[in-house]
Design a protein around this motif. Structure first.
Motif, PDB file in Angstrom:
ATOM      1  N   ALA A 183      34.260 -11.273 -12.552  1.00 13.00           N
ATOM      2  CA  ALA A 183      33.637 -12.583 -12.334  1.00 13.00           C
ATOM      3  C   ALA A 183      32.871 -12.600 -11.014  1.00 13.00           C
ATOM      4  N   LEU A 184      33.499 -12.066  -9.966  1.00 15.18           N
ATOM      5  CA  LEU A 184      32.829 -12.026  -8.664  1.00 15.18           C
ATOM      6  C   LEU A 184      31.554 -11.186  -8.727  1.00 15.18           C
ATOM      7  N   ALA A 185      31.633 -10.062  -9.432  1.00 15.08           N
ATOM      8  CA  ALA A 185      30.442  -9.207  -9.559  1.00 15.08           C
ATOM      9  C   ALA A 185      29.340  -9.929 -10.319  1.00 15.08           C
ATOM     10  N   GLY A 186      29.713 -10.696 -11.334  1.00 21.92           N
ATOM     11  CA  GLY A 186      28.709 -11.477 -12.048  1.00 21.92           C
ATOM     12  C   GLY A 186      28.019 -12.471 -11.135  1.00 21.92           C
ATOM     13  N   ALA A 187      28.800 -13.092 -10.232  1.00 23.18           N
ATOM     14  CA  ALA A 187      28.207 -14.036  -9.282  1.00 23.18           C
ATOM     15  C   ALA A 187      27.334 -13.310  -8.254  1.00 23.18           C
ATOM     16  N   VAL A 188      27.737 -12.094  -7.847  1.00 18.88           N
ATOM     17  CA  VAL A 188      26.887 -11.310  -6.943  1.00 18.88           C
ATOM     18  C   VAL A 188      25.559 -10.997  -7.627  1.00 18.88           C
ATOM     19  N   ALA A 189      25.619 -10.620  -8.911  1.00 15.50           N
ATOM     20  CA  ALA A 189      24.373 -10.342  -9.641  1.00 15.50           C
ATOM     21  C   ALA A 189      23.489 -11.583  -9.684  1.00 15.50           C
ATOM     22  N   ALA A 190      24.070 -12.730 -10.034  1.00 17.10           N
ATOM     23  CA  ALA A 190      23.289 -13.972 -10.063  1.00 17.10           C
ATOM     24  C   ALA A 190      22.754 -14.300  -8.676  1.00 17.10           C
ATOM     25  N   GLY A 191      23.605 -14.104  -7.659  1.00 17.66           N
ATOM     26  CA  GLY A 191      23.178 -14.382  -6.295  1.00 17.66           C
ATOM     27  C   GLY A 191      22.045 -13.486  -5.855  1.00 17.66           C
ATOM     28  N   HIS A 192      22.131 -12.203  -6.195  1.00 16.94           N
ATOM     29  CA  HIS A 192      21.072 -11.271  -5.824  1.00 16.94           C
ATOM     30  C   HIS A 192      19.763 -11.646  -6.517  1.00 16.94           C
ATOM     31  N   ILE A 193      19.854 -12.174  -7.713  1.00 20.59           N
ATOM     32  CA  ILE A 193      18.644 -12.556  -8.449  1.00 20.59           C
ATOM     33  C   ILE A 193      17.968 -13.771  -7.815  1.00 20.59           C
ATOM     34  N   ILE A 194      18.741 -14.783  -7.418  1.00 20.58           N
ATOM     35  CA  ILE A 194      18.106 -16.029  -6.966  1.00 20.58           C
ATOM     36  C   ILE A 194      17.968 -16.135  -5.449  1.00 20.58           C
ATOM     37  N   GLU A 195      18.616 -15.233  -4.662  1.00 25.17           N
ATOM     38  CA  GLU A 195      18.604 -15.427  -3.215  1.00 25.17           C
ATOM     39  C   GLU A 195      17.224 -15.226  -2.605  1.00 25.17           C
ATOM     40  N   CYS A 196      16.330 -14.503  -3.260  1.00 27.77           N
ATOM     41  CA  CYS A 196      14.970 -14.333  -2.730  1.00 27.77           C
ATOM     42  C   CYS A 196      14.013 -15.377  -3.283  1.00 27.77           C
ATOM     43  N   GLY A 197      14.547 -16.487  -3.754  1.00 28.65           N
ATOM     44  CA  GLY A 197      13.702 -17.597  -4.167  1.00 28.65           C
ATOM     45  C   GLY A 197      12.766 -17.239  -5.307  1.00 28.65           C
ATOM     46  N   THR A 198      11.489 -17.492  -5.112  1.00 25.12           N
ATOM     47  CA  THR A 198      10.525 -17.403  -6.205  1.00 25.12           C
ATOM     48  C   THR A 198      10.229 -15.976  -6.649  1.00 25.12           C
ATOM     49  N   GLN A 199      10.802 -14.963  -6.012  1.00 28.18           N
ATOM     50  CA  GLN A 199      10.662 -13.608  -6.551  1.00 28.18           C
ATOM     51  C   GLN A 199      11.354 -13.482  -7.914  1.00 28.18           C
ATOM     52  N   ALA A 200      12.239 -14.405  -8.256  1.00 29.72           N
ATOM     53  CA  ALA A 200      12.881 -14.392  -9.571  1.00 29.72           C
ATOM     54  C   ALA A 200      12.107 -15.203 -10.604  1.00 29.72           C
ATOM     55  N   THR A 201      11.101 -15.951 -10.164  1.00 30.42           N
ATOM     56  CA  THR A 201      10.378 -16.839 -11.083  1.00 30.42           C
ATOM     57  C   THR A 201       8.891 -16.493 -11.160  1.00 30.42           C
ATOM     58  N   GLY A 202       8.567 -15.239 -10.897  1.00 30.62           N
ATOM     59  CA  GLY A 202       7.197 -14.785 -11.049  1.00 30.62           C
ATOM     60  C   GLY A 202       6.479 -14.463  -9.767  1.00 30.62           C
TER      61      GLY A 202
END
Length: 570
Positions: A183-202
């Motif tokens: 579960a923690l690793a899943g949250a790290v993955a989600a965190g790594h995806i969204i922590e750089c802001g708009t780099q995850a949204t194009g």
């Protein structure tokens, strides 16, 4: 679309110190959230904040966070959205005090807590780090969890890992234990995806031409993650915002600033090779299958020091005999220096074109950079020598700008320390201080086994074409090193990429890496390869050892290089 039952909805409104100021309001007013997070820190930012603190001991935090809160604190309280940010930088206690003072001025009641203990500068010599300006260990999420469980509305931290500001709210919401590694690793993955802001949204996305603009302007919205109790997540954004969330945009961000299959955090080691991505509707990507392992016994430490003084100038060489002009200028300037700087670097950028129809297109740039412990050596001496050649050197002598005084430059180096030697303290609004113990179950970080290669691609006719016709890429800095992640979209393309883009081929395509240590990591679930190039950035971003000091364009350079690609893949 309604999030899965029980999922916690965590948005992000900052990917760096200087990101879009309006993003906090956009995220709070654009849709439902449980938590709003912000990442304000980077290796270079820590140096900037350290110099702020050296001038004023009351500073050392991201001041823009306060400007955002002044506009948005009331909205957050009205909507019941808790805020977690690492904007405390080198002085989280001072930022927490400043937030309370801001709330008092606004007539608002808010519970503000902070996390500290990461600042090791006072113990740097004792820990073997030498004389440094700043030394900050990367803490994990459990101090944040403790603050939230104690009722904090806002938690500000110092140097925690980027993903920790997302992991903390998820762990607090779902009541995870410290050994719920998947579960923690899943949250790290989600965190790594969204922590750089708009780099995850194009933002900064290789296939940006495929993203429709909104009202003729490309302005991607900030991302959010709906994290379920098992750690799986949906990555999405508020309805009506610009940009795109797709498996490709998520893959691009997953590859950003990583190494191999194991991605270490203080609370869990994420197995990058376990991540599975799948579409879940428009602008929604499911991230599941994530596995985690016990964290390593050591914490990474960000070490920043003053390296000396630097100066630079760029000469414009136009028309014919470019190399002869560069050689003449180099000999003249170096012979004019009474004291040679400790470092003197020349770089000739052949941006000129033959028979060009504009003067700019007919011109090349000759860059000269100097570094030395003595500011006078790279200041007046260097600047005068360069300027005095204006009427005595190559035909058409001009420069982009005259050199000025020497400027201080910083040096970043990573360090490591036993996690048990680093305090991790949650400081509640009432002043109560809670010690957060280091992980008791750890696993020494080691490279994962190389996954089996896909079968070799079938033979067939090929076309000489840029790699970017089939592959996306994302690159970035990690101290003096850089990573380049490359991915493709189909299984046949993956077969070809895995067999074609070897370390030797990368060195051939990027000659700048020919003499450097390059390591290739294979991530089949993402149809991706990640290359770590050691030493390409010298001593870090502030050292400015190359044209692109943060290696942000390195992946796009690779995509522009041509090789033989099977016709059937294009």
């Amino acid at each position: 679309m309604t999030p899965a039952a029980g999922a916690v909805r965590i948005g992000n409104c900052s990917g760096f110190y200087g990101d879009r100021l309006a993003a906090m309001r956009e995220m709070l007013s654009g849709g439902e959230l449980d938590f709003l997070t912000g990442d304000y820190l980077a290796e270079l930012t820590m140096l900037i904040l350290a110099r702020d603190r050296a001038k004023n001991p009351g500073l050392g935090y991201a001041k823009t966070f306060l400007r955002q809160l002044e506009d948005c604190l009331g909205i957050a309280l009205d909507r019941g959205v808790k805020i977690v940010a690492n904007a405390g930088g080198l002085n989280p206690a001072a930022l927490a005090t400043a937030v309370r003072e801001l709330a008092d001025r606004l007539g608002l009641t808010v519970n503000v807590a902070h996390v500290e203990g990461d600042d090791l500068v006072g113990r740097a010599e004792e820990l073997g780090f030498g004389n440094v300006l700043a030394a900050n260990a990367y803490l994990g999420a459990w101090g944040i969890v403790d603050c939230l469980n104690a009722g904090a509305d806002i938690v500000v931290t110092g140097r925690v890992t980027d993903a920790s500001v997302i992991v903390g709210p998820a762990a607090a919401h779902h009541g995870w234990s410290r050994t719920d590694y998947d579960a923690l690793a899943g949250a790290v993955a989600a965190g790594h995806i969204i922590e750089c802001g708009t780099q995850a949204t194009g933002g900064n996305f290789s296939f940006f031409t495929e993203i429709p603009a909104t009202d003729g302007v490309f302005r991607p919205g900030f991302p959010l993650a709906e994290i379920a109790a098992d750690g799986s997540s949906i990555i999405t954004k508020h309805a009506g915002t610009g940009g795109l969330v797709s498996p490709d945009t998520v893959t691009a961000q997953l590859l950003y600033e990583i190494t191999g299959a194991r991605y270490a955090n203080p609370d869990v080691t994420l197995r990058m090779d376990s991540i599975s991505l799948s579409p879940d509707g428009p602008d929604r990507v499911r991230v599941d299958g994530v596995r985690g392992e016990a964290p390593p016994p050591t914490l990474k430490v960000s070490l920043n020091s003053i390296g000396g003084f630097r100066n630079a100038t760029s000469f414009v060489l136009t028309g014919l005999d470019i190399e002869a002009k560069a050689e003449l200028l180099q000999r003249q300037l170096e012979s004019s220096l009474t004291k040679r700087p400790a470092e003197l670097e020349w770089t000739l950028a052949r941006t000129d074109h033959p028979d060009a129809d504009t003067e700019e297109a007919a011109s090349a740039l000759l860059h000269c950079a100097v570094r030395d412990p003595d500011p006078a050596t790279v200041g007046r001496q260097f600047s005068s020598a360069a300027v005095e050649l204006a009427l005595a050197s190559y035909p058409g002598f001009t420069s982009t700008a005259p050199p000025g005084e020497g400027q201080v430059y910083g040096v970043f180096t990573p360090g490591y320390v036993d996690a048990g030697l680093v305090p991790h303290i949650a400081v509640h609004a009432d002043g109560n201080r809670v010690d957060i113990p280091a992980a008791t179950e750890t696993l020494v970080l080691a490279p994962a086994d190389e996954p089996p290669s896909p079968p070799p691609p079938a033979d067939g006719p090929t076309v000489r074409a840029p790699l970017g016709r089939v592959a996306g890429a994302r690159s970035g800095d990690k101290g003096g090193s850089a990573n380049v992640g490359v991915w493709v979209r189909t299984d046949p393309q993956w077969q070809w990429l895995a067999h074609t883009l070897t370390v030797d081929k990368l060195r051939e395509l990027l000659p700048e890496t020919a003499e450097l240590e390059v390591t290739r990591y294979v991530l089949p679930n993402l149809r991706a390869l990640n290359f770590v190039i050691d030493g390409i950035l010298g001593k870090g971003v502030a050292y400015q050892a190359r044209f692109d000091p943060q290696a942000k364009g390195l992946g796009e350079w690779l995509r522009s290089r041509c090789l033989d690609i099977p016709e059937r893949l294009l």
